[in-house]
Design a protein around this motif. Sequence first.
Motif, PDB file in Angstrom:
ATOM      1  N   THR A 195      13.987  73.347  71.056  1.00 10.95           N
ATOM      2  CA  THR A 195      13.593  74.684  70.617  1.00 10.95           C
ATOM      3  C   THR A 195      12.067  74.764  70.066  1.00 10.95           C
ATOM      4  OG1 THR A 195      15.934  75.144  69.922  1.00 10.95           O
ATOM      5  CG2 THR A 195      14.287  76.712  69.149  1.00 10.95           C
ATOM      6  N   LEU A 196      12.002  73.981  69.092  1.00 12.09           N
ATOM      7  CA  LEU A 196      10.601  73.704  68.306  1.00 12.09           C
ATOM      8  C   LEU A 196       9.697  73.443  69.410  1.00 12.09           C
ATOM      9  CD1 LEU A 196      11.505  72.134  64.810  1.00 12.09           C
ATOM     10  CD2 LEU A 196      10.702  74.565  65.314  1.00 12.09           C
ATOM     11  N   THR A 197       9.913  72.666  70.170  1.00 13.24           N
ATOM     12  CA  THR A 197       8.589  72.052  70.982  1.00 13.24           C
ATOM     13  C   THR A 197       8.470  73.199  72.303  1.00 13.24           C
ATOM     14  OG1 THR A 197      10.494  70.974  72.585  1.00 13.24           O
ATOM     15  CG2 THR A 197       9.206  69.674  70.800  1.00 13.24           C
ATOM     16  N   SER A 198       9.526  74.067  72.485  1.00 15.08           N
ATOM     17  CA  SER A 198       9.208  75.016  73.585  1.00 15.08           C
ATOM     18  C   SER A 198       8.180  76.005  72.955  1.00 15.08           C
ATOM     19  CB  SER A 198      10.150  75.896  73.768  1.00 15.08           C
ATOM     20  OG  SER A 198      10.677  76.900  72.503  1.00 15.08           O
ATOM     21  N   PHE A 199       7.851  76.091  71.757  1.00 17.00           N
ATOM     22  CA  PHE A 199       6.742  76.783  71.140  1.00 17.00           C
ATOM     23  C   PHE A 199       5.528  75.887  71.044  1.00 17.00           C
ATOM     24  CE2 PHE A 199       4.647  77.325  66.880  1.00 17.00           C
ATOM     25  CZ  PHE A 199       4.200  78.445  67.232  1.00 17.00           C
ATOM     26  N   ARG A 200       5.789  74.951  70.401  1.00 16.63           N
ATOM     27  CA  ARG A 200       4.617  73.980  70.014  1.00 16.63           C
ATOM     28  C   ARG A 200       3.829  73.578  71.258  1.00 16.63           C
ATOM     29  NH1 ARG A 200       2.865  71.605  65.480  1.00 16.63           N
ATOM     30  NH2 ARG A 200       1.796  69.514  65.628  1.00 16.63           N
ATOM     31  N   ALA A 201       4.270  73.206  72.252  1.00 19.36           N
ATOM     32  CA  ALA A 201       3.551  72.881  73.446  1.00 19.36           C
ATOM     33  C   ALA A 201       2.529  73.898  73.793  1.00 19.36           C
ATOM     34  CB  ALA A 201       4.740  72.706  74.762  1.00 19.36           C
ATOM     35  N   GLN A 202       3.000  75.249  73.762  1.00 21.71           N
ATOM     36  CA  GLN A 202       1.908  76.292  74.116  1.00 21.71           C
ATOM     37  C   GLN A 202       0.962  76.497  72.915  1.00 21.71           C
ATOM     38  OE1 GLN A 202       3.897  79.581  76.394  1.00 21.71           O
ATOM     39  NE2 GLN A 202       5.782  78.757  75.946  1.00 21.71           N
ATOM     40  N   TYR A 203       1.546  76.346  71.619  1.00 24.33           N
ATOM     41  CA  TYR A 203       0.822  76.565  70.631  1.00 24.33           C
ATOM     42  C   TYR A 203      -0.409  75.744  70.504  1.00 24.33           C
ATOM     43  CZ  TYR A 203      -0.070  78.832  65.883  1.00 24.33           C
ATOM     44  OH  TYR A 203      -0.809  79.387  64.723  1.00 24.33           O
ATOM     45  N   ALA A 204      -0.350  74.623  70.826  1.00 27.76           N
ATOM     46  CA  ALA A 204      -1.335  73.708  70.709  1.00 27.76           C
ATOM     47  C   ALA A 204      -2.438  73.866  71.362  1.00 27.76           C
ATOM     48  CB  ALA A 204      -0.733  72.051  71.416  1.00 27.76           C
ATOM     49  N   VAL A 205      -2.386  74.552  72.844  1.00 27.52           N
ATOM     50  CA  VAL A 205      -3.456  74.860  73.478  1.00 27.52           C
ATOM     51  C   VAL A 205      -4.293  76.130  72.471  1.00 27.52           C
ATOM     52  CG1 VAL A 205      -4.454  76.046  75.370  1.00 27.52           C
ATOM     53  CG2 VAL A 205      -2.338  74.580  75.531  1.00 27.52           C
TER      54      VAL A 205
END
Length: 452
Positions: free
Chosen positions: A227-237
């Motif tokens: 759940t957290l990585t679904s957000f974090r992968a895009q937020y990194a950009v």
Amino acid sequence: MNEERLQFWSLYLSRFATGFGFATLAVLIPTYIRVLQASEFMGGLFITGLTLAQTVVVIPLAWAGDRHDKKKVLLAVLGLSVVAYVAFANVQQIGGFVAAVAASLFGLELSTNVADSTAFIGVRALQGAAVTGSGLMTLSLVGELADHGERANSIGKANSVRFLASILGMIIAGGLYQFVGFTPIYTLIVVSFALGIAGVWIYLPADETRRYGNPFAGLALNKRIITLTSFRAQYAVAVTVVRSWVAIFVGVSAASGGLGYAELAVSFVLVAEKLTNMLCQPFTGRLSDSYGRSLFVFAGGGAYGLVALAVPFAPGIGAALGLPATYELIVPPLLGGSGEGYSLLGTLGPAFVPLLVINGLLGVVDAFREPASMALFADEGADEGGIAASFGIRELVWRPGSVLGPVMAGWLWSQYGIETVFYVGGAFAVTGALTFAVVLTHFHGRGALTEW
């Protein structure tokens, strides 16, 4: 001061040194672009060199931290940091060596600016490995030392120390470079790392926790981590691009789409984000400990994207408000310059104050997200058998976006203008927050946004 507090502050001192060095380079990137005569694409690689190295070292460093003594791993990466910043002070000499090696071994005749830029990218990679190791080990040790109910608050304090270091690094870099050049600035950075190494060596006890096997395997299938990585992968950009290109937008010349402000003016704009983030994180960390952390991740991430969209409009906002075009900060001739004095801020435009406000707002909204996100990863790592591995996954998920984002941004800058970088970066943060809400609801129910 009791023993437990000394242990926390030895880790905070390490984060201070890491943040101090990292922030200094953030301010000086536009200066290096000018001094090394790097192209727009090379300017993007200046960011990618750091983030690519961070991607490569995450898994081995996280494994080493869980399998061995985190204190020893931390001391090793702090020592590597010293090597990196000594190399930054001598990057043009290293560039000459790169050109000589390319000519003798491969028959390539590299121009001076290409050789120097290549050397800078290599040193940035070294810095990236050291920054990642320091972050993983300090956060893992803080997470282990803190009680569960105070974890986000303790992490918020650690981050606030890092932001304080960033503020000092930006001001010192922006203010001193115009008078003394690179070398004295890097001397200060090396001294700060020496103090950090001494603090860890003296006050931090040996880490006796050991995690065998492969904790990454179990955590990779953990629904909360997914759940957290679904957000974090895009937020990194979003974060990598926006944070990096705010400095570039403020510092590069108008011919390249920027504002051409002096180094100290760049520092002030970047400090606005660090200052508000530093002041807010202990408070927002306590709130997320009390009221649920996922809501803070969703709200902070989405708001970051919306605020980022406003960056290119700063000149227009300043002009519409009738703000002055110059803000004088004069150094008397006795202290520097000649004649009537030297303007530290140089020639500014109406965009200066709006940029201060916008970047300050970016710090506020990100302060809601960061300690909550870190505490959620620490919770899962502590419960599932590997806190360094949990933070390693957090770092690893960040890396594709942080590597590819600057390359994409460099291309967008060269093809469509610097404004498009902020539009695309902001969009990634908004879609990341929306994805997080959908996945969170699917896995954990409609009430999870306020309960988890």
